[in-house]
Design an enzyme around this catalytic site. Structure first.
Site, PDB file in Angstrom:
ATOM      1  N   ARG A 257      12.447  -6.029   4.150  1.00 33.74           N
ATOM      2  CA  ARG A 257      12.332  -4.600   4.002  1.00 33.74           C
ATOM      3  C   ARG A 257      13.466  -3.986   4.757  1.00 33.74           C
ATOM      4  O   ARG A 257      13.761  -4.445   5.943  1.00 33.74           O
ATOM      5  CB  ARG A 257      10.898  -4.444   4.426  1.00 33.74           C
ATOM      6  CG  ARG A 257      10.912  -2.696   4.302  1.00 33.74           C
ATOM      7  CD  ARG A 257       9.560  -2.293   4.310  1.00 33.74           C
ATOM      8  NE  ARG A 257       8.678  -2.305   5.512  1.00 33.74           N
ATOM      9  CZ  ARG A 257       7.573  -1.970   5.955  1.00 33.74           C
ATOM     10  NH1 ARG A 257       6.750  -1.397   4.695  1.00 33.74           N
ATOM     11  NH2 ARG A 257       6.956  -2.370   6.810  1.00 33.74           N
TER      12      ARG A 257
ATOM     13  N   ARG B 188      -8.499   1.354  10.188  1.00 27.81           N
ATOM     14  CA  ARG B 188      -8.256  -0.259  10.275  1.00 27.81           C
ATOM     15  C   ARG B 188      -9.085  -1.043  11.259  1.00 27.81           C
ATOM     16  O   ARG B 188      -9.055  -2.048  11.536  1.00 27.81           O
ATOM     17  CB  ARG B 188      -6.801   0.090  11.016  1.00 27.81           C
ATOM     18  CG  ARG B 188      -5.628  -0.416   9.996  1.00 27.81           C
ATOM     19  CD  ARG B 188      -4.416  -0.189  10.961  1.00 27.81           C
ATOM     20  NE  ARG B 188      -3.346  -1.009  10.652  1.00 27.81           N
ATOM     21  CZ  ARG B 188      -2.075  -0.302   9.890  1.00 27.81           C
ATOM     22  NH1 ARG B 188      -2.128   0.826   9.334  1.00 27.81           N
ATOM     23  NH2 ARG B 188      -1.055  -1.436   9.773  1.00 27.81           N
TER      24      ARG B 188
ATOM     25  N   ARG C 251       0.850  -8.881  13.575  1.00 24.96           N
ATOM     26  CA  ARG C 251       0.239  -7.703  12.703  1.00 24.96           C
ATOM     27  C   ARG C 251      -0.632  -8.600  11.568  1.00 24.96           C
ATOM     28  O   ARG C 251      -1.847  -7.877  11.479  1.00 24.96           O
ATOM     29  CB  ARG C 251       1.330  -6.957  11.818  1.00 24.96           C
ATOM     30  CG  ARG C 251       2.020  -6.106  12.965  1.00 24.96           C
ATOM     31  CD  ARG C 251       3.397  -5.742  12.258  1.00 24.96           C
ATOM     32  NE  ARG C 251       3.496  -4.682  11.074  1.00 24.96           N
ATOM     33  CZ  ARG C 251       4.364  -4.495  10.367  1.00 24.96           C
ATOM     34  NH1 ARG C 251       5.433  -5.144  10.495  1.00 24.96           N
ATOM     35  NH2 ARG C 251       4.322  -3.826   9.429  1.00 24.96           N
TER      36      ARG C 251
ATOM     37  N   LYS D 211       0.874  -1.247   0.019  1.00 20.34           N
ATOM     38  CA  LYS D 211       0.039  -0.056  -0.037  1.00 20.34           C
ATOM     39  C   LYS D 211       0.983   1.225   0.117  1.00 20.34           C
ATOM     40  O   LYS D 211       0.540   2.242  -0.792  1.00 20.34           O
ATOM     41  CB  LYS D 211      -0.881   0.006   1.237  1.00 20.34           C
ATOM     42  CG  LYS D 211      -2.031  -1.156   1.399  1.00 20.34           C
ATOM     43  CD  LYS D 211      -2.660  -0.910   2.701  1.00 20.34           C
ATOM     44  CE  LYS D 211      -2.148  -0.910   3.878  1.00 20.34           C
ATOM     45  NZ  LYS D 211      -1.284  -2.302   4.156  1.00 20.34           N
TER      46      LYS D 211
ATOM     47  N   ARG E  22      12.900  -2.131  10.442  1.00 22.69           N
ATOM     48  CA  ARG E  22      11.727  -1.342  11.245  1.00 22.69           C
ATOM     49  C   ARG E  22      11.698  -2.423  12.260  1.00 22.69           C
ATOM     50  O   ARG E  22      11.698  -3.571  12.044  1.00 22.69           O
ATOM     51  CB  ARG E  22      10.630  -1.149  10.539  1.00 22.69           C
ATOM     52  CG  ARG E  22      10.097   0.080  10.527  1.00 22.69           C
ATOM     53  CD  ARG E  22       8.906   0.347   9.367  1.00 22.69           C
ATOM     54  NE  ARG E  22       7.824  -0.316  10.008  1.00 22.69           N
ATOM     55  CZ  ARG E  22       6.563  -0.196   9.365  1.00 22.69           C
ATOM     56  NH1 ARG E  22       6.456   0.481   8.330  1.00 22.69           N
ATOM     57  NH2 ARG E  22       5.447  -0.554   9.960  1.00 22.69           N
TER      58      ARG E  22
END
Ligand code: AMP
Length: 218
Positions: A127, A88, A171, A13, A160
């Site tokens: 990532r 969310r 998550r 996203k 992160r």
């Protein structure tokens, strides 16, 4: 046009939002980015948010809604915008609708990035993010030219805090539990379009660009 990007963590996203905002001039509002900024600033909201973010849990609705409402008002006053990572929960979706209704606006389009959990885990665990300019890389799919160094600004690349496998899995569970119901919420408003978040960045962009036209700012 007011657009919501919906989908699990790792669906792409944020990456698509950046491309869409560059190519079509949309403002990009990411609640994850807004929250990470308050964590970095060390504000009391940031300190509270961090305790949830570190565990892969959602920050409570009242905190998030208060934090983003200014951005939403500014976003719709200035025209077209993309919401990335918000809403969310059902409550956030209802608050968004009522905030927009005050300005006789509504969510015009929800792009739902349907993505397999394996792809999400692979993308997020690999990532790397520039600590200076925020640019994203991936150790396999989009490596930086020099290991650990951002191509754009030479800042150092970091992982992160919530991109470790255990927190990613949490998550994804939280997404199913809290956010999954928004698919039906927006289906019933006739604004939902499903696309495949499993595609790579360029392929997915080719699929979604037909929904957008250039804004005055582009
Ligand atoms: P993201 O960058 O969108 O993956 O968000 C990172 C983290 O920020 C999430 O795991 C949540 O802890 C928090 N967060 C971001 N957006 C929201 C939201 N709309 N509601 C609650 N928590 C959020």
């Amino acid at each position: 046009m007011i657009v919501v990007l919906l989908g699990p963590p790792g669906a792409g996203k944020g990456t698509q939002a950046k491309v869409l905002s560059q190519k079509f001039g949309y403002a990009h509002i990411s609640t994850g980015d807004i929250l990470r900024k308050s964590v970095k600033d060390g504000s009391s909201v940031g300190k509270l948010a961090k305790t949830y973010m570190d565990k892969g849990e959602l920050v409570p609705d009242n905190v998030v809604i208060k934090l983003v409402s200014d951005y939403i008002v500014k976003g719709h006053e200035s025209g077209d915008f993309l919401l990335d990572g918000f809403p969310r929960t059902d409550q956030q979706a209802r608050e968004l609708d009522s905030e927009l209704k005050k300005a006789q606006k509504k969510v015009d389009l929800v792009l739902y990035f349907k993505t397999s959990p394996e792809i999400s885990i692979e993308r997020l665990s690999g990532r790397r993010v520039c600590s200076k300019c925020g640019q994203n890389f991936h150790i396999k799919n989009m490596p930086s030219k020099e290991e650990g160094v951002c191509d754009a600004c030479k800042g150092s690349l970091i992982t992160r805090g919530d991109d470790n496998v255990e927190t990613i899995k949490r998550r994804l569970v939280v997404y199913e539990k809290e956010t999954g119901s928004l698919i039906n919420y927006y289906k019933s408003q006739n604004v939902l379009e499903e696309v495949s978040g499993n595609l790579d960045v360029e392929e997915l962009f080719m699929q979604i660009k037909r929904f957008f036209t250039k804004t005055k700012k582009a």
